[in-house]
Motif scaffolding. Structure first.
Motif, PDB file in Angstrom:
ATOM      1  N   PRO A   1      -0.879  -6.426  -8.981  1.00  0.00           N
ATOM      2  CA  PRO A   1       0.195  -6.733  -8.020  1.00  0.00           C
ATOM      3  C   PRO A   1       0.906  -5.505  -7.483  1.00  0.00           C
ATOM      4  N   ALA A   2       1.177  -4.503  -8.413  1.00  0.00           N
ATOM      5  CA  ALA A   2       1.846  -3.275  -7.944  1.00  0.00           C
ATOM      6  C   ALA A   2       0.964  -2.518  -6.970  1.00  0.00           C
TER       7      ALA A   2
ATOM      8  N   VAL B   1       1.078  -4.385  -3.696  1.00  0.00           N
ATOM      9  CA  VAL B   1       2.356  -4.120  -2.996  1.00  0.00           C
ATOM     10  C   VAL B   1       2.345  -2.729  -2.395  1.00  0.00           C
ATOM     11  N   TRP B   2       1.861  -1.706  -3.169  1.00  0.00           N
ATOM     12  CA  TRP B   2       1.825  -0.313  -2.652  1.00  0.00           C
ATOM     13  C   TRP B   2       0.887  -0.195  -1.449  1.00  0.00           C
TER      14      TRP B   2
ATOM     15  N   TRP C   1      -0.486  -2.712   0.608  1.00  0.00           N
ATOM     16  CA  TRP C   1      -0.306  -3.575   1.767  1.00  0.00           C
ATOM     17  C   TRP C   1       1.131  -3.702   2.228  1.00  0.00           C
ATOM     18  N   LEU C   2       2.090  -3.112   1.491  1.00  0.00           N
ATOM     19  CA  LEU C   2       3.489  -3.243   1.895  1.00  0.00           C
ATOM     20  C   LEU C   2       4.157  -1.875   2.036  1.00  0.00           C
TER      21      LEU C   2
END
Length: 360
Positions: free
Chosen positions: A214-215, A218-219, A221-222
């Motif tokens: 998940p991290a 997040v890194w 794609w966000l």
């Protein structure tokens, strides 16, 4: 012979002969008053100066030099001679007496004590210590041998027997027990290792699935797109600030040039025009109409004063010459000395008692 003797009243000229038409009107007009003033003022001043010189030399020769010599003699009598006498007749004999007394009371007894007491006592003590040392060495060697024999039969032999027949078999037995215990522990550790490895694998995938993936998502794609967007925004903001700064510089330069031009046409150019068109011609006019004539007049006055002083000096010399002639008369003329060799009639002969040098 040509008569070259001069009249009694005629003498050599005191200065260069000047033509009357070569002197200015001012010099001619001030010559007589200046001579009178110089004669009235300079002669008394010179007399006072000569009197002061004579008085000063008299004071130097009769007062200052004797006073200096007296002060020098007094200084030597009060300081130098007493110190020399104190050193010569007080300090030196006292030092010699103290040295002799120290030699008699300290050095000689110390040498006698060292030679006749300490040296024999040292020799006796050395011999005694040698003997005592030999005895102690013999006793020490005996004690060492006895202690070595006791240590060998009381410690070394029992210790060797105990090591060979007790400790060695016990050690072998303990070593076999230890190897068996180590094999058992190894098997237990291997099982525990397998359990820990399985738990670690489970925990690794649990953390990877629940946290890392998940991290990472997040890194990737966000945060990375948002960071790129913020970087673009920041870059644009920085470029805008730079363009605005340069434009503001051009504007401020234009304003500064405007203000400089305004100051130049309102202050500098009028002042320059006043200086160039008003003050400079006025200054030139003042220089040409006032300063230069004043300078020329000053130089002319200086030349006149120098000529007047030269005339005054010449007048003073002439007045002094006249005073000498009135007081002492004309100086006696020197007779020419004939330095030629004496003639044959005036030379020394065998029958005369005089020579050409002692002859009248």
């Amino acid at each position: 012979m040509v008569d070259v003797e001069k009249a009694p009243g005629a003498g050599p000229p005191e200065g260069p002969v000047r033509r009357a038409d070569a002197e200015g009107c001012l010099a001619v007009a001030v010559r007589i008053p200046v001579r009178i003033v110089v004669l009235v003022l300079v002669v008394p001043v010179r007399m006072v100066w000569d009197a002061l010189v004579v008085v000063g030399r008299f004071v130097r020769d009769t007062v200052l030099r004797p006073a200096g010599r007296a002060l020098g003699w007094l200084g030597r009598a009060l300081f130098v001679w007493p110190l020399v006498a104190l050193w010569r007749y007080g300090v030196v004999p006292l030092a010699k007496g103290v040295a002799w007394l120290g030699n008699v009371l300290l050095v000689v007894p110390a040498v006698w004590l060292y030679r006749w007491v300490l040296t024999p006592a040292g020799h006796v003590l050395a011999r005694f210590l040698t003997v005592v040392g030999a005895v102690l060495a013999a006793i020490g060697r005996g004690l060492y041998a006895g202690l070595a024999w006791l240590a060998r039969y009381l410690l070394v032999v029992p210790g060797a027997w105990l090591y060979r027949w007790v400790l060695t078999p016990a050690g072998h037995a303990l070593a076999r027990c230890g190897r068996g215990l180590a094999w058992c522990c190894g098997q237990v550790a291997r099982g525990v290792g397998l359990v820990v490895t399985g738990v670690g694998f489970v925990l690794y995938w649990t953390v990877r699935v629940l946290l890392v993936l998940p991290a990472l998502a997040v890194w990737r794609w966000l945060l990375v797109p948002v960071g790129r967007a913020l970087a673009v925004v920041g870059r644009e903001v920085a470029d805008a600030v730079g363009h605005a700064w340069r434009i503001a510089g051009h504007v401020s330069r234009a304003v500064g040039r405007f203000l400089g031009t305004l100051l130049r046409w309102t202050v500098v150019e009028p002042v320059r025009w006043v200086y160039r068109s008003v003050l400079t011609p006025v200054g030139h006019a003042v220089r040409d109409a006032v300063l230069r004539p004043l300078a020329e007049a000053g130089r002319g006055a200086g030349r006149a004063v120098r000529q007047a002083l030269s005339s005054a000096r010449l007048s003073v010399r002439q007045a002094r010459a006249d005073v000498r002639r009135m007081l002492f008369g004309e100086p006696a003329e020197r007779r020419p000395v004939d330095r030629r060799e004496p003639s044959a009639a005036e030379a020394r002969t065998l029958g005369s008692s005089t020579t050409a040098l002692t002859k009248d």
